[in-house]
Design an enzyme around this catalytic site. Structure first.
Site, mmCIF file in Angstrom:
data_model
loop_
_atom_site.group_PDB
_atom_site.id
_atom_site.type_symbol
_atom_site.label_atom_id
_atom_site.label_comp_id
_atom_site.label_asym_id
_atom_site.label_seq_id
_atom_site.Cartn_x
_atom_site.Cartn_y
_atom_site.Cartn_z
ATOM 1 C CG ASP A 29 -8.425 -1.677 3.289
ATOM 2 O OD1 ASP A 29 -8.911 -0.545 3.463
ATOM 3 O OD2 ASP A 29 -8.416 -2.258 2.174
ATOM 4 C CB ILE A 30 -9.865 -6.912 1.254
ATOM 5 C CG1 ILE A 30 -10.928 -5.889 0.938
ATOM 6 C CG2 ILE A 30 -10.373 -8.094 2.046
ATOM 7 C CD1 ILE A 30 -11.841 -6.342 -0.167
ATOM 8 C CG HIS A 93 -14.151 3.312 6.510
ATOM 9 N ND1 HIS A 93 -15.294 3.702 5.829
ATOM 10 C CD2 HIS A 93 -13.130 3.471 5.633
ATOM 11 C CE1 HIS A 93 -14.968 4.062 4.607
ATOM 12 N NE2 HIS A 93 -13.657 3.950 4.457
ATOM 13 C CG HIS A 95 -8.476 4.170 5.929
ATOM 14 N ND1 HIS A 95 -8.412 3.148 5.010
ATOM 15 C CD2 HIS A 95 -9.497 4.962 5.522
ATOM 16 C CE1 HIS A 95 -9.346 3.310 4.094
ATOM 17 N NE2 HIS A 95 -10.025 4.409 4.372
HETATM 18 P P1 AMP Z 1 -12.730 4.790 1.454
HETATM 19 O O1 AMP Z 1 -14.239 4.662 1.533
HETATM 20 O O2 AMP Z 1 -12.281 5.637 0.305
HETATM 21 O O3 AMP Z 1 -12.134 5.238 2.763
HETATM 22 O O4 AMP Z 1 -12.134 3.335 1.150
HETATM 23 C C1 AMP Z 1 -12.781 2.149 1.571
HETATM 24 C C2 AMP Z 1 -11.758 1.133 1.989
HETATM 25 O O5 AMP Z 1 -12.445 -0.054 2.342
HETATM 26 C C3 AMP Z 1 -10.716 0.746 0.913
HETATM 27 O O6 AMP Z 1 -9.406 0.884 1.465
HETATM 28 C C4 AMP Z 1 -11.071 -0.703 0.580
HETATM 29 O O7 AMP Z 1 -9.933 -1.493 0.258
HETATM 30 C C5 AMP Z 1 -11.731 -1.170 1.859
HETATM 31 N N1 AMP Z 1 -12.696 -2.253 1.682
HETATM 32 C C6 AMP Z 1 -13.734 -2.301 0.819
HETATM 33 N N2 AMP Z 1 -14.429 -3.444 0.957
HETATM 34 C C7 AMP Z 1 -13.828 -4.148 1.955
HETATM 35 C C8 AMP Z 1 -14.069 -5.412 2.583
HETATM 36 N N3 AMP Z 1 -15.091 -6.192 2.212
HETATM 37 N N4 AMP Z 1 -13.229 -5.812 3.571
HETATM 38 C C9 AMP Z 1 -12.190 -5.027 3.960
HETATM 39 N N5 AMP Z 1 -11.919 -3.825 3.410
HETATM 40 C C10 AMP Z 1 -12.715 -3.381 2.417
#
Ligand code: AMP
Length: 131
Positions: A29-30, A93, A95
């Site tokens: 996660d970035i 996704h 986490h």
């Molecule tokens: P959520 O949809 O609420 O579960 O959160 C989306 C997650 O994806 C967040 O923790 C972001 O930091 C992460 N995220 C969004 N874009 C990217 C990316 N390009 N690369 C890695 N992580 C990402």
């Protein structure tokens, strides 16, 4: 339009890759809650976890388990926490978050990591992944 995660799968957007097979991809996660915060995704683009077909759902859980094992070997922590939210990115996704404190899973406190640190960490986790 393809989700940002589909664009990562297609190689149009870079990621810090941790593990991959034909059906799933794991990358850091970035904006991590904690060091080692990893996302596991199916390569098919489906918005919600419980809308996945049964085979992909179980496959994602098994893939996530293997990634969690690699994380545990790489990042010192009390345990690996798992959360599914999806309010920001409409592509399933999981986490996986190395936990030392309850705050680590709350998505409030974030950990600053440089690109170099993320790259090194992704490679270290990948070296422990047994597919
Ligand atoms: P959520 O949809 O609420 O579960 O959160 C989306 C997650 O994806 C967040 O923790 C972001 O930091 C992460 N995220 C969004 N874009 C990217 C990316 N390009 N690369 C890695 N992580 C990402």
């Amino acid at each position: 339009m393809a989700s940002i995660f589909t664009q990562i799968i297609q190689g149009n957007i870079p990621c810090y890759k941790v593990a991959e097979n034909d059906d799933f991809l794991a990358f850091l996660d970035i904006n991590p809650n904690a060091k080692g915060h990893t996302l596991c995704i199916p390569k098919i683009e489906v918005d919600k976890l419980f809308d996945l077909d049964q085979e992909t759902y179980h496959g994602l859980m098994e893939f996530s388990r293997k990634v969690a094992k690699a994380l545990e070997k790489t990042v010192p922590c009390k345990r690996i926490g798992m959360s599914v939210i999806g309010l920001e990115v409409p592509h399933v996704h999981v986490h996986l978050i190395p936990l030392n404190h309850m705050e680590d899973i709350r998505f409030i406190q974030k950990t600053e990591m440089s690109a170099q640190q993320l790259e090194g960490l992704a490679q270290a986790i990948a070296s422990h992944f047994e597919g």
